[in-house]
Scaffold this motif. Structure first.
Motif, PDB file in Angstrom:
ATOM      1  N   VAL A 264       0.051   0.949  -6.734  1.00 19.57           N
ATOM      2  CA  VAL A 264      -1.114   1.148  -5.559  1.00 19.57           C
ATOM      3  C   VAL A 264      -0.660   2.615  -4.967  1.00 19.57           C
ATOM      4  O   VAL A 264      -1.407   3.273  -4.479  1.00 19.57           O
ATOM      5  CB  VAL A 264      -1.132   0.210  -4.581  1.00 19.57           C
ATOM      6  N   THR A 265       0.692   2.652  -4.491  1.00 16.59           N
ATOM      7  CA  THR A 265       1.001   3.892  -3.764  1.00 16.59           C
ATOM      8  C   THR A 265       0.764   5.108  -4.500  1.00 16.59           C
ATOM      9  O   THR A 265       0.338   6.106  -4.130  1.00 16.59           O
ATOM     10  CB  THR A 265       2.577   3.948  -3.561  1.00 16.59           C
TER      11      THR A 265
ATOM     12  N   ALA B 212      -6.508  -0.170  -5.731  1.00 15.56           N
ATOM     13  CA  ALA B 212      -6.095  -1.596  -6.079  1.00 15.56           C
ATOM     14  C   ALA B 212      -6.785  -1.492  -7.581  1.00 15.56           C
ATOM     15  O   ALA B 212      -6.331  -2.559  -8.331  1.00 15.56           O
ATOM     16  CB  ALA B 212      -6.869  -2.896  -5.406  1.00 15.56           C
TER      17      ALA B 212
ATOM     18  N   ALA C 123       1.079  -1.166  -0.055  1.00  8.37           N
ATOM     19  CA  ALA C 123      -0.004  -0.043  -0.026  1.00  8.37           C
ATOM     20  C   ALA C 123       0.958   1.265  -0.071  1.00  8.37           C
ATOM     21  O   ALA C 123       0.585   2.408  -0.585  1.00  8.37           O
ATOM     22  CB  ALA C 123      -0.693  -0.166   1.210  1.00  8.37           C
TER      23      ALA C 123
ATOM     24  N   SER D  50      -2.812   5.894  -4.689  1.00  4.41           N
ATOM     25  CA  SER D  50      -3.400   6.356  -3.551  1.00  4.41           C
ATOM     26  C   SER D  50      -3.128   7.927  -3.396  1.00  4.41           C
ATOM     27  O   SER D  50      -3.958   8.599  -2.648  1.00  4.41           O
ATOM     28  CB  SER D  50      -2.684   5.604  -2.080  1.00  4.41           C
TER      29      SER D  50
ATOM     30  N   GLU E  21      -7.196   6.545   1.170  1.00  2.00           N
ATOM     31  CA  GLU E  21      -6.649   5.332   1.998  1.00  2.00           C
ATOM     32  C   GLU E  21      -7.448   4.119   1.662  1.00  2.00           C
ATOM     33  O   GLU E  21      -7.077   3.080   2.365  1.00  2.00           O
ATOM     34  CB  GLU E  21      -6.631   5.542   3.463  1.00  2.00           C
TER      35      GLU E  21
ATOM     36  N   LEU F  13      -7.945   1.297  -0.104  1.00  2.00           N
ATOM     37  CA  LEU F  13      -7.234   0.359  -0.846  1.00  2.00           C
ATOM     38  C   LEU F  13      -8.060  -0.359  -1.920  1.00  2.00           C
ATOM     39  O   LEU F  13      -7.482  -0.831  -2.838  1.00  2.00           O
ATOM     40  CB  LEU F  13      -6.530  -0.871  -0.039  1.00  2.00           C
TER      41      LEU F  13
ATOM     42  N   VAL G 278      -1.356  -5.503  -1.026  1.00  2.00           N
ATOM     43  CA  VAL G 278      -2.438  -5.412  -2.069  1.00  2.00           C
ATOM     44  C   VAL G 278      -2.370  -6.106  -3.216  1.00  2.00           C
ATOM     45  O   VAL G 278      -1.311  -5.844  -3.750  1.00  2.00           O
ATOM     46  CB  VAL G 278      -2.911  -3.930  -2.291  1.00  2.00           C
TER      47      VAL G 278
END
Length: 442
Positions: free
Chosen positions: A124-125, A140, A65, A128, A134, A136, A75
């Protein structure tokens, strides 16, 4: 009659040379359709008709994440990608650096290894961060993927012709720099979709100019809902009109036509030797979010079936690719240390406020690509190129065209790129499908 060894060798040499050049006689019409913004893993990684495809059907792919936190929650990609992507992931160069390297700055190295952090774990980072969420499940979506049942049209194309599972975008960044590399072998130092593309501002020689210089006809058919020049404020130009030559030569008025003309020209057998197709961008048929996957499927189906029903089918090679990954995930590392198209660099301010400079010596992320013709075998999975082990990338297309019609290589990048003439066989197939499956919605 006795033939001496010298005579036999000479005959073999003639036969080998005839075989090597005969592929050029089979392909008289090259059609290129460049769709938008999907990585190989998220779009084609769920194909299961061949177990050797390097996708996600047989490969577990997960991201932390937070790629900078060694204790971050993990994730994993799931085969549940949405028909309409809820978000459009970041695909600017600095954002792609985070996706590939886990940092906005490729110069940073791991102290213990001295190697760049090319881990493919930052999707994913970055998702976000881009959407300041936040959640996920939402983040994703940048790595979730489609199953074969989601994309029956593309799957049928791949299964019946040649699928490349190691074809990389030219630039780890957005649409227009990639389309410029595909059509001219360089983006002339442009790393974002800036205003120069809207005003025919690129000065370099393109494949369109090169073909005209050789007396080879071409048309750029476009399905844009925007108006091209001379009203640049109205939106994207078709790719041929990136270039100043296309405008000053007047070719923008004669050689750029609406998509309706493609269908009528195909039906009449009047497609030019080089046909280049722009989808609209970015609402309904390009695959670019928020374009639904199902309508993109309908568009590529219509292009294929128009070509399959054309009197020119038996001399046609159709290349379908995607301009770049669109911020969607992929587990295969792009090649580094490749020739740039020229010596120009690009600098932008990364999200952390620091400048990042890119020298175009790194390829972009894998994208789905198929080559379609009655002259290629059914169900081939093509990976690394055979030309000295070089890679397939967008500049493989202009270099293939250069070989087909005896043109010069546009840039060092095109000259380096692997080409695919070896896929053209000596036997024309009679089993190519007349029609493809209907798209599905979910």
């Amino acid at each position: 009659m006795y033939l001496g060894a010298t005579t036999i060798l000479a005959l073999l040499a003639v036969g080998a040379n005839a075989f090597a050049t005969s592929w050029k006689d089979k392909i008289k019409t090259v059609v290129v359709l460049v769709q938008e913004n999907r990585s190989f893993d998220t779009f084609a990684g769920g194909l299961v008709y061949n177990s050797t495809i390097n996708g996600l059907a047989h490969h577990r792919y997960c991201n932390p994440a937070n790629v900078t936190d060694p204790y971050s929650e993990i994730v994993c990609a799931k085969p549940i990608a949405a028909n309409v992507a809820p978000d459009d992931p970041n695909h600017g160069i600095s954002g792609v650096n985070m996706e590939i390297l886990g940092t906005y700055h490729p110069n940073e190295v791991l102290v213990d290894t001295g190697k760049e952090r090319e881990t493919m774990l930052g999707f994913v980072t970055e998702q976000s961060s881009t959407y300041k969420t936040e959640n996920l499940t939402r983040a994703a979506e940048a790595i979730n993927y489609y199953t074969q049942s989601h994309i029956p049209v593309f799957a049928a194309m791949a299964e019946n012709f040649v699928l490349f599972d190691r074809w990389f975008a030219a630039v780890p960044g957005p649409t227009n720099p990639n389309r410029a590399y595909l059509t001219s072998g360089t983006s002339y130092g442009h790393g974002r979709n800036d205003h120069a593309f809207n005003i025919a501002g690129l000065p370099q020689r393109s494949i369109f100019q090169q073909l005209s210089e050789k007396g080879i006809e071409w048309i750029n058919y476009q399905n844009s809902t925007k108006n091209p020049m001379p009203n640049p404020s109205s939106g994207f130009n078709p790719d041929a009109l990136f270039y100043n030559w296309t405008f000053t030569s007047g070719k923008w008025e004669t050689n750029i036509k609406p998509i309706a003309d493609f269908y009528s020209d195909a039906e009449a057998g009047k497609l030019p030797p080089f046909t280049y197709i722009n989808p609209e961008c970015c609402s309904y048929d390009s695959y670019h979010p928020p374009s639904p996957i199902s309508t993109g499927e309908g568009f590529i189906k219509s292009i294929y079936e128009a070509l399959r029903g054309s009197p020119q089918w038996e001399e046609t090679l159709f290349i379908l690719t995607f301009d770049e990954h669109g911020g969607f995930g992929d587990h295969v590392r792009p090649p580094v240390g490749v020739p740039a198209g020229d010596d120009l660099t690009y600098t932008e301010t990364a999200p952390d406020g620091k400048n990042m400079t890119f020298n175009f010596e790194r390829l972009g992320i894998r994208v789905p690509t198929v080559v379609i013709s009655p002259w290629v075998e059914k169900g081939v999975i093509e990976s690394k190129g055979i030309n000295n082990g070089l890679e397939y990338t967008h500049t493989s297309i202009p270099e293939f065209i250069a070989k087909l019609w005896d043109l010069d290589s546009l840039t060092p990048r095109t000259a380096w790129s692997s080409t695919f003439e070896h896929l053209i066989t000596n036997k024309m197939r009679r089993d190519t499908p007349d029609t493809l499956p209907e798209p599905v919605s979910w």
